[in-house]
Design a protein around this motif. Sequence first.
Motif, short mmCIF file in Angstrom:
data_model
loop_
_atom_site.label_atom_id
_atom_site.label_comp_id
_atom_site.label_asym_id
_atom_site.label_seq_id
_atom_site.Cartn_x
_atom_site.Cartn_y
_atom_site.Cartn_z
N THR A 250 -16.08 81.37 114.47
CA THR A 250 -16.11 82.80 114.77
C THR A 250 -14.79 83.22 115.42
N THR A 251 -14.30 82.39 116.35
CA THR A 251 -13.02 82.70 117.02
C THR A 251 -11.87 82.74 116.01
N VAL A 252 -11.87 81.78 115.08
CA VAL A 252 -10.83 81.75 114.04
C VAL A 252 -10.88 83.03 113.20
N ALA A 253 -12.11 83.43 112.84
CA ALA A 253 -12.27 84.65 112.03
C ALA A 253 -11.78 85.88 112.79
N ILE A 254 -12.12 85.93 114.09
CA ILE A 254 -11.68 87.09 114.91
C ILE A 254 -10.17 87.15 115.00
N VAL A 255 -9.54 85.99 115.26
CA VAL A 255 -8.07 85.95 115.36
C VAL A 255 -7.44 86.32 114.02
N TRP A 256 -8.02 85.79 112.95
CA TRP A 256 -7.46 86.07 111.59
C TRP A 256 -7.50 87.57 111.28
N ILE A 262 -3.79 94.18 114.07
CA ILE A 262 -2.59 94.39 114.90
C ILE A 262 -1.38 94.67 114.02
N ASP A 263 -1.31 93.91 112.92
CA ASP A 263 -0.18 94.10 111.99
C ASP A 263 -0.16 95.51 111.41
N TYR A 264 -1.36 96.08 111.17
CA TYR A 264 -1.46 97.44 110.64
C TYR A 264 -1.34 98.51 111.74
N GLY A 265 -1.27 98.04 113.00
CA GLY A 265 -1.16 98.99 114.10
C GLY A 265 -2.46 99.62 114.52
N ASN A 266 -3.58 99.02 114.09
CA ASN A 266 -4.89 99.58 114.44
C ASN A 266 -5.48 98.96 115.72
N MET A 267 -4.76 97.98 116.27
CA MET A 267 -5.31 97.26 117.43
C MET A 267 -4.18 96.72 118.29
N GLU A 268 -4.40 96.68 119.61
CA GLU A 268 -3.42 96.12 120.53
C GLU A 268 -3.75 94.65 120.79
N ALA A 274 -9.43 90.83 124.62
CA ALA A 274 -10.70 91.27 125.21
C ALA A 274 -11.84 91.06 124.23
N PHE A 275 -11.58 91.36 122.93
CA PHE A 275 -12.60 91.20 121.89
C PHE A 275 -13.02 89.73 121.79
N ILE A 276 -12.04 88.83 121.86
CA ILE A 276 -12.35 87.38 121.79
C ILE A 276 -13.23 86.97 122.97
N GLN A 277 -12.90 87.51 124.16
CA GLN A 277 -13.71 87.17 125.33
C GLN A 277 -15.13 87.70 125.21
N TYR A 278 -15.27 88.93 124.67
CA TYR A 278 -16.61 89.47 124.48
C TYR A 278 -17.38 88.64 123.45
N ALA A 279 -16.67 88.17 122.42
CA ALA A 279 -17.31 87.31 121.42
C ALA A 279 -17.79 86.01 122.07
N MET A 280 -16.94 85.45 122.98
CA MET A 280 -17.34 84.24 123.70
C MET A 280 -18.59 84.50 124.53
N GLN A 281 -18.61 85.65 125.21
CA GLN A 281 -19.76 85.98 126.05
C GLN A 281 -21.03 86.12 125.22
N ILE A 282 -20.90 86.77 124.05
CA ILE A 282 -22.07 86.93 123.17
C ILE A 282 -22.57 85.58 122.70
N MET A 283 -21.64 84.75 122.22
CA MET A 283 -22.04 83.45 121.67
C MET A 283 -22.60 82.53 122.76
N PHE A 284 -21.93 82.53 123.91
CA PHE A 284 -22.40 81.66 124.99
C PHE A 284 -23.75 82.11 125.53
N SER A 285 -24.01 83.42 125.51
CA SER A 285 -25.32 83.91 125.95
C SER A 285 -26.41 83.36 125.03
N LEU A 286 -26.12 83.32 123.72
CA LEU A 286 -27.09 82.75 122.78
C LEU A 286 -27.24 81.23 122.98
#
Length: 575
Positions: A250-256, A262-268, A274-286
């Motif tokens: 999941t982390t690899v997919a998020i980074v990819w 980011i390349d398209y300028g749609n994200m910082e 922050a998104f990766i950390q929220y993904a970690m929190q979601i997964m670790f909660s499960l």
Amino acid sequence: MKKMAVFLKPYKMSILLVILFVFLQALSELYLPTLMSEIIDKGVVNGDISYIWRIGGVMLVVAAFGMACSIFASLHSSKTAAGFGKDVREKLFTHVESFSQKEIDQLGTASLITRTTNDVTQVQNVLINFLRILVRAPLMAIGGIFMAMTQDAKLSLIFLFTLPILAGTIVFIAKKGIPLFKAIQKKIDRLNKIVREKLIGVRVIRAFNREEQEEQRFDEANKDLTNATLRVNVIMAAMMPAMMLILNLTTVAIVWFGAIQIDYGNMEVGELMAFIQYAMQIMFSLIMVSMVFIMIPRAQVSFDRINEVLAVTPSIRSENEVGTIPEITGMIEFRNVTFHYPGAEKPALTNISFSAGPGEVTAIIGGTGSGKSTLIHLIPRFYDVTDGTILIDGKDIRDYSLDELRKKIGLVPQKSVLFSGTITDNIRYGKEDATEEEIKRAAETAQALEFINEMKHGFDTIISQGGTNVSGGQKQRISIARALVRKPEIYLFDDSFSALDFKTDARLREALKSETANASVIIVAQRISTVMDADRIIVLNEGEIAGIGTHEQLLQSCTVYQEIVSSQLSKEEIA
């Protein structure tokens, strides 16, 4: 689970505080990635050091607040779980105390010990995690998904694929492991039973050189438990690697896909972190939920076993718990009493009828297995009669309160039982408020005073568990003193003189005459010398009365008694 809620009622406030503190802890943890995102996107990118320090300080305060909430949540969840465990153990112990011998035989001593200790601990451990994780995890998962969507809604679509896979993996592994948990608890019962038998019968085992066979029995049960535990652990061990694999993919997919955004300028960059950390929190909660689900099946098995004990209704209950209790003077009457042990093919006692009054000594004699001890155990209602009636002072014993009935009985069991503590403690077990003078007199009557005085600490001598530091005869005499100090209206001696020599036996019976002059005395014995002076001798043979009378009368009329007498006395002594 409704039955569990009854034990949690006293801890409502603590549970509410746990939920509150866990909620605040979850909010603080969900807020931290957003602050980090701001530091990177506004502070690091723009080189604004003051902004980094300011937001960093806020992060520190939020983290400290979350830590404090976590500490308070742990404190109150531990208090709740510990209190719950204490209450359940107390309830179990109190309930088992009300069991008749039938229920104890049915459930088994080893199993009752396991249920009161190991099973309660299993439920208690799950409760701690349940209060913290199962409150925190949903908050973290739902909050994490919401916060992730605020960072990038499109990127959040990744969770539509990963979360069902994660949940499906948890369910699959849990289904494989659940059936094994019940088997493990039963195997623990079996292991406890073997250990208990080995410790209780250690002298017999050594005397017959059976150490190797007992070790083999223990090894078989131990290996059986070990193999079952290993099977469960192997299944459950697959869960964490599977979780981490899904998490890393999941982390690899998020980074990819985040890098593309980011390349398209749609994200910082900060938003991606922050998104990766929220993904970690979601997964670790499960994952945390999955860890609790690993424990829940075993706890459910344990709680079912606890409920099984609590659901048992004692077969012997007091019918007259409230109201005026008639005074008991000690007149005992058996009317056509028949008794079956549960599951037995034939009755242990059949059509037993006799009377035993105050000031009289009634002796019961018979061969091994004739039902002598069984008859004695019916009087204090360790078992209830199958047919017929036992009356005390003209009233059915089932109409008395159990407490009042047993307070009037002084029982000396066939197998002397002493408790850890001093000799004084053991004698005072018969009467809590017994004075030193009463204890000394009871010991003197029981012919125990001489050997007690020879001990270094006298009545303060410590008795080890099971009375292993005193002889069989000494145990019997202390047990007799324990019954005498109670000054009951009814004395029941269940083969209580068997470990005494003939001289001590004679002295004891002579001393008992004055001490029990106004009480009903029933003596079970094997020796003719012990019973021949009794006012009434009842001869049992295969659960039936073969004869009733005095020694002289039975010598003339009862064949079974004649055989017993001739096996113990010479012709000259009989004459």
